[in-house]
Scaffold this motif. Sequence first.
Motif, PDB file in Angstrom:
ATOM      1  N   GLY A 122       0.672  -1.320   0.046  1.00 41.46           N
ATOM      2  CA  GLY A 122       0.039  -0.003   0.209  1.00 41.46           C
ATOM      3  C   GLY A 122       0.945   1.242   0.132  1.00 41.46           C
ATOM      4  N   GLU A 123       0.220   2.464   0.274  1.00 41.25           N
ATOM      5  CA  GLU A 123       0.897   3.598   0.117  1.00 41.25           C
ATOM      6  C   GLU A 123       1.734   4.125   1.549  1.00 41.25           C
ATOM      7  N   ALA A 124       0.775   4.309   2.317  1.00 44.92           N
ATOM      8  CA  ALA A 124       1.325   4.815   3.573  1.00 44.92           C
ATOM      9  C   ALA A 124       0.157   4.905   4.665  1.00 44.92           C
ATOM     10  N   PRO A 125       0.395   4.735   5.961  1.00 44.20           N
ATOM     11  CA  PRO A 125      -0.552   4.719   7.006  1.00 44.20           C
ATOM     12  C   PRO A 125      -1.443   5.847   7.111  1.00 44.20           C
ATOM     13  N   GLY A 126      -2.719   5.524   7.506  1.00 43.40           N
ATOM     14  CA  GLY A 126      -3.557   6.702   7.707  1.00 43.40           C
ATOM     15  C   GLY A 126      -3.813   6.759   9.113  1.00 43.40           C
ATOM     16  N   GLU A 129      -4.442   3.679  11.059  1.00 39.15           N
ATOM     17  CA  GLU A 129      -3.087   2.711  11.137  1.00 39.15           C
ATOM     18  C   GLU A 129      -2.001   3.364  12.104  1.00 39.15           C
ATOM     19  N   PRO A 135      -0.952  -1.828   9.336  1.00 37.71           N
ATOM     20  CA  PRO A 135      -1.357  -1.338   8.146  1.00 37.71           C
ATOM     21  C   PRO A 135      -2.704  -1.740   7.886  1.00 37.71           C
ATOM     22  N   PHE A 136      -3.641  -1.217   7.037  1.00 38.80           N
ATOM     23  CA  PHE A 136      -4.842  -1.378   6.425  1.00 38.80           C
ATOM     24  C   PHE A 136      -5.712  -1.827   7.610  1.00 38.80           C
ATOM     25  N   ALA A 140     -10.181   1.612   4.236  1.00 35.10           N
ATOM     26  CA  ALA A 140      -9.683   1.055   3.208  1.00 35.10           C
ATOM     27  C   ALA A 140      -9.402  -0.331   3.529  1.00 35.10           C
ATOM     28  N   ASN A 162       3.240  -1.110   3.735  1.00 34.48           N
ATOM     29  CA  ASN A 162       3.338   0.168   3.065  1.00 34.48           C
ATOM     30  C   ASN A 162       4.570   0.683   2.480  1.00 34.48           C
ATOM     31  N   HIS A 251      -5.867   1.219  -5.438  1.00 35.35           N
ATOM     32  CA  HIS A 251      -5.904   1.241  -4.176  1.00 35.35           C
ATOM     33  C   HIS A 251      -7.371   0.902  -3.719  1.00 35.35           C
TER      34      HIS A 251
END
Length: 296
Positions: A122-126, A129, A135-136, A140, A162, A251
């Motif tokens: 994935g991209e980066a933690p939100g 997260e 992660p995830f 999402a 990520n 994504h």
Amino acid sequence: MSSESSARSPVGLLSTLKAYLLRERERGRLYLRLSSEAKKNWEKFLLAHPSADRPGSPSCPAPSQATSPPSSEVMPVDERRKQLEKLAQTVAKCCRCPHLAATRTQTVFGIGSPSASLFFVGEAPGAEEDRQGQPFVGPAGQLLTKMIRAMGLEREQVYIANVLKCRPNLPEGTLGNRRPTEEEVARCLPYLHEQIEIVRPKAIVALGGVALEGLLGKKALQVPPGQPISISRFRGRFLEFRGIPVMPTYHPSYLLHNPSIQQKRKVWEDLLAVMERLGLPISQRQREYFLPKPSK
Ligand code: URA
């Protein structure tokens, strides 16, 4: 070296700055406003002292120094687990991006089976997260979990990580997520590379443009510098990262914002191709997910 000159060395200056940022964070200050001149000077400092915040400085050891995974493809699972744990400890202390180290709640390393055949990037933690350290796990993530289950797998059977291990910071008072910068990606990428090297999956799914660009780079994808990667252009066809097939797809956040059957079907086709590549069983029902139902 006198203590004054060591304090003025690049590493000395950096650790003074780090101590200052950590003190400020303890006081509850999560953002630091820099004038454009200060930003320029910071960039100049990094360019003049490339080792100051890069692999090899005492506080930010290079991943290859932190762990040296055996190059053999058949590393026992316990050894892989140990290597991942060691790398996770290194990542937890990372300060290659001082602004992210100062604003993260914690690093988000990765999760799953150390010997997974399938690796999701994935991209980066939100925000969620960053809070949970996994992660995830936000909205999402819930969709990704459904996608994994639709493939007949559980989250514990795959590996998820990520490109960026820290949540990209946001200007004070703003909400949402920020796309990682190219510099942040370049600094963090060696950790993802090591994770892939340790797990040695049989296939990788790149979720979105940042993951794809992080893995393969714009040059290999023949995208001119400064131009964003269009995931629509690349999805659906296998590419390769160090001999491992990579399937680029949308994504899950994109699907949350564009929940049409057509878009879901495209992602599902990409995942079906991955299942085929891995030799996973595919039922007729799975093949027909999201296909228009014949009218009665
Ligand atoms: N989006 C990502 O790319 N990664 C996460 O961990 C969560 C949301």
